[in-house]
Design a protein around this motif. Structure first.
Motif, short mmCIF file in Angstrom:
data_model
loop_
_atom_site.label_atom_id
_atom_site.label_comp_id
_atom_site.label_asym_id
_atom_site.label_seq_id
_atom_site.Cartn_x
_atom_site.Cartn_y
_atom_site.Cartn_z
N LEU A 1 22.14 -17.49 40.67
CA LEU A 1 21.64 -18.70 41.34
C LEU A 1 22.13 -18.75 42.79
CD1 LEU A 1 22.10 -21.40 38.57
CD2 LEU A 1 19.94 -20.56 39.49
N MET A 2 23.37 -18.34 43.01
CA MET A 2 23.93 -18.37 44.36
C MET A 2 23.12 -17.48 45.30
SD MET A 2 26.14 -19.63 46.39
CE MET A 2 27.62 -20.25 45.56
N LYS A 3 22.71 -16.33 44.83
CA LYS A 3 21.91 -15.42 45.66
C LYS A 3 20.64 -16.11 46.15
CE LYS A 3 23.43 -11.12 43.47
NZ LYS A 3 23.01 -9.93 42.67
N VAL A 4 19.98 -16.79 45.24
CA VAL A 4 18.72 -17.45 45.59
C VAL A 4 18.97 -18.57 46.60
CG1 VAL A 4 16.81 -18.84 44.70
CG2 VAL A 4 17.65 -16.90 43.37
N HIS A 5 19.92 -19.46 46.32
CA HIS A 5 20.14 -20.63 47.17
C HIS A 5 20.72 -20.25 48.53
CE1 HIS A 5 18.91 -23.04 43.89
NE2 HIS A 5 20.02 -22.93 43.18
N PHE A 6 21.58 -19.25 48.57
CA PHE A 6 22.14 -18.84 49.85
C PHE A 6 21.05 -18.27 50.75
CE2 PHE A 6 24.24 -16.08 52.89
CZ PHE A 6 25.41 -16.76 53.21
N ASN A 7 20.21 -17.40 50.20
CA ASN A 7 19.14 -16.79 51.00
C ASN A 7 18.09 -17.80 51.44
OD1 ASN A 7 20.08 -14.08 51.07
ND2 ASN A 7 19.43 -13.80 48.96
N GLU A 8 17.98 -18.90 50.69
CA GLU A 8 17.05 -19.97 51.08
C GLU A 8 17.70 -20.98 52.03
OE1 GLU A 8 15.76 -21.79 47.48
OE2 GLU A 8 14.37 -20.16 46.95
N LEU A 9 18.97 -20.76 52.39
CA LEU A 9 19.72 -21.66 53.27
C LEU A 9 19.85 -23.06 52.66
CD1 LEU A 9 18.20 -20.74 56.76
CD2 LEU A 9 19.92 -19.54 55.45
N ASN A 10 19.93 -23.12 51.36
CA ASN A 10 20.01 -24.41 50.67
C ASN A 10 21.48 -24.79 50.47
OD1 ASN A 10 19.80 -26.62 48.93
ND2 ASN A 10 17.92 -25.82 48.00
N CYS A 11 22.04 -25.45 51.48
CA CYS A 11 23.48 -25.78 51.48
C CYS A 11 23.87 -26.65 50.30
CB CYS A 11 23.85 -26.49 52.79
SG CYS A 11 23.51 -25.54 54.27
N GLU A 12 23.03 -27.62 49.97
CA GLU A 12 23.35 -28.55 48.89
C GLU A 12 23.46 -27.81 47.55
OE1 GLU A 12 21.46 -32.52 46.71
OE2 GLU A 12 20.80 -31.94 48.73
N GLU A 13 22.51 -26.90 47.30
CA GLU A 13 22.51 -26.16 46.04
C GLU A 13 23.64 -25.14 45.98
OE1 GLU A 13 20.93 -26.74 43.29
OE2 GLU A 13 19.94 -28.45 44.22
N VAL A 14 24.00 -24.56 47.13
CA VAL A 14 25.15 -23.64 47.17
C VAL A 14 26.41 -24.38 46.73
CG1 VAL A 14 26.72 -22.42 48.75
CG2 VAL A 14 24.25 -22.00 48.86
N SER A 15 26.59 -25.59 47.25
CA SER A 15 27.74 -26.40 46.86
C SER A 15 27.69 -26.75 45.38
CB SER A 15 27.77 -27.68 47.70
OG SER A 15 28.87 -28.49 47.35
N SER A 16 26.48 -27.04 44.87
CA SER A 16 26.32 -27.38 43.45
C SER A 16 26.68 -26.20 42.55
CB SER A 16 24.88 -27.82 43.17
OG SER A 16 24.58 -29.02 43.84
N VAL A 17 26.30 -25.00 42.99
CA VAL A 17 26.64 -23.80 42.21
C VAL A 17 28.15 -23.64 42.11
CG1 VAL A 17 26.55 -21.28 42.15
CG2 VAL A 17 24.49 -22.57 42.66
N LEU A 18 28.84 -23.86 43.22
CA LEU A 18 30.30 -23.72 43.20
C LEU A 18 30.94 -24.81 42.33
CD1 LEU A 18 30.88 -22.77 46.94
CD2 LEU A 18 31.18 -21.30 44.93
N ASP A 19 30.37 -26.01 42.33
CA ASP A 19 30.86 -27.05 41.42
C ASP A 19 30.66 -26.63 39.97
OD1 ASP A 19 31.73 -28.82 43.37
OD2 ASP A 19 29.79 -29.82 43.54
N ALA A 20 29.52 -25.99 39.69
CA ALA A 20 29.23 -25.53 38.33
C ALA A 20 30.19 -24.41 37.93
CB ALA A 20 27.78 -25.05 38.24
#
Length: 361
Positions: free
Chosen positions: A149-168
Motif C-alpha cells: 500500500l505504501m508503494k501506491v500512496h507514495f508514488n501518488e503523492l498521497n501524504c494523508e494515506e502515507v501517514s495512515s499506512v504508518l499508523d496501520a
C-alpha cells in the motif's frame, strides 16, 4: 546462526548440498528440509529460515510457485536456486523473483559457498543489530501488505494515506506483540529500505537517509512511527517539489511512470494528482500524444505483458495474472479473452508468436 531450509524432491540432492556447504564456518545451520514447495511454505512458518536453497522442477508446488509465494509474503528471505536443467526460462523466473543466484547441477562447492557467503553478508548488512538476533519473519509478514500500500500512496503523492499506512503499521506491530528493540529495529529498517527504493525509483537521491537509527527511536513502537513519518514526509516533499515546479507536464514521464507501475492500482485520478494537473487535461493531452486514453494504455500494456509471460510455461497462469495486476484470476481470464478473443490457457497451448510490443505502435 542463520537458518537454512533445503527444498528438493530428491533426497540425494539434499545430501549433496548438505555435504558441500561450509555451514559452521559461515554461521549457518540447516534448520529443515522439504520435498516440494507446499511443504517448504509450511516449514517457513514453523522454522523462520533466513535462506532457502531450492530445486526448480518438483512435483506439485514447484520452484517457480514457491518463489512467487516467498516474493509476495517473505521478501526478506534469501533464495538460492539449484537446478539440473540449463533452462533460460527457469533462470528468468529466478531472476524475476529476486533469487541470489542460479546454480546448475552438478554443484560446484566453491560457487555454493560463495553465494552462501553473499547471503550472510546481505543479512548482516541489512540489519546491523548488536548482540545475537536473528531476523524475525513475523515482522516481515506483518509489514508485507502495508508495504504494498505504501508503494501506491507514495508514488501518488498521497501524504494523508502515507501517514495512515504508518499508523496501520504501528497498530499491526502492537497487535502482534512486537515490541523488542531488535524487532523494532528490523521493522524500522525494512520501512527505511522501502523508502530508499521509492526515492530511487522516482529519480531522487536519498542523501544518506537515516544511515543509523537513533537509539531513542527504538524505545517504543510509537516513537518509531513518529520517526518514520518524519522521514517519509521529507521524501514526499522532495518528490512533490520535483514534479510540481516543472514548467509543464512531461508526458514521457507520465508514460514511464505507468510503465513502471502498470501492475498497481493506477488510475487517471491518481495520475492527475501525482503530476499536478486536472484529470480532464491529462486525459486529453495523453490521447493526443499516444492515440489512446490512459485506461486503454494500461490495459494494453498489462495484456502485452501477460501475453509474453504466458510464453514461459514454467509460470502458472495464476502467477501471470498477479504479475499483470489482477488478483482475481477469473476476472483476468475474462479481460484477457475479451482483449485477444482467446483464453490464456488456449494461447499458451498455441505457444507461438508471443512477443511484447509497444502500445504506442
Amino acid at each position: 546462526m542463520h537458518k537454512v531450509l533445503l527444498v528438493d524432491d530428491e533426497g540425494w540432492n539434499r545430501d549433496i548440498v548438505r555435504t558441500f556447504g561450509a555451514w559452521e564456518a559461515l554461521g549457518l545451520e540447516i534448520a529443515g528440509e522439504a520435498e516440494d514447495g507446499q511443504e517448504a511454505l509450511r516449514l517457513v512458518g514453523e522454522l523462520t529460515p533466513q535462506i532457502i536453497i531450492t530445486d526448480m522442477r518438483m512435483p506439485g508446488t514447484d520452484g517457480v510457485m514457491l518463489m512467487n509465494e516467498l516474493h509476495a509474503r517473505f521478501p526478506e528471505i534469501k533464495v538460492i536456486v539449484i537446478s539440473g536443467y540449463d533452462d533460460f526460462k527457469y533462470a528468468q523466473s529466478a531472476i524475476r523473483y529476486g533469487a541470489m543466484d542460479y546454480l546448475l547441477k552438478p554443484i560446484d562447492p566453491a560457487e555454493l559457498n560463495a553465494v552462501l557467503g553473499k547471503c550472510v553478508k546481505e543479512l548482516e548488512d541489512a540489519f546491523s543489530i548488536p548482540g545475537d538476533y536473528a531476523l524475525d519473519l513475523g515482522v516481515s509478514f506483518s509489514l508485507a501488505q502495508h508495504k504494498q500500500l505504501m508503494k501506491v500512496h507514495f508514488n501518488e503523492l498521497n501524504c494523508e494515506e502515507v501517514s495512515s499506512v504508518l499508523d496501520a503499521v504501528s497498530k499491526e506491530l502492537e497487535q502482534a506483540g512486537i515490541g523488542k528493540p531488535g524487532a523494532l529495529r528490523q521493522a524500522a529498517g525494512e520501512m527505511l529500505l522501502l523508502l530508499k527504493e521509492l526515492m530511487h525509483g522516482n529519480g531522487l537521491e536519498d542523501n544518506g537517509l537515516a544511515a543509523e537509527l537513533p537509539q531513542e527511536v527504538l524505545q517504543s513502537g510509537s516513537s518509531m512511527i513518529v520517526f518514520l513519518k518524519g522521514i517519509y514526509t521529507a521524501g514526499l516533499e522532495q518528490l512533490i517539489g520535483q514534479r510540481k515546479f516543472k514548467n509543464k507536464l512531461n508526458l514521457d514521464e507520465v508514460r514511464q511512470y505507468i510503465d513502471a507501475h502498470f501492475a498497481e492500482a493506477v488510475t487517471l485520478e491518481a495520475l492527475a494528482r501525482a503530476f499536478f494537473v486536472s484529470k480532464e487535461y491529462l486525459s486529453k493531452v495523453f490521447k493526443l500524444e499516444y492515440g489512446c486514453n490512459v485506461t486503454d494504455y494500461i490495459l494494453h500494456l498489462r495484456m502485452e505483458k501477460a501475453k509474453a509471460w504466458l510464453a514461459e510455461e514454467s509460470i502458472p497462469i495464476k502467477t501471470v495474472a498477479e504479475l499483470s495486476g489482477y488478483e482475481d484470476v477469473g476476472y483476468f481470464y475474462r479481460v484477457f479473452k475479451k482483449h485477444y478473443g482467446i483464453a490464456p490457457g488456449e494461447m499458451r497451448k498455441q505457444g507461438s508468436g508471443l512477443k511484447m510490443s509497444n502500445p504506442k505502435g
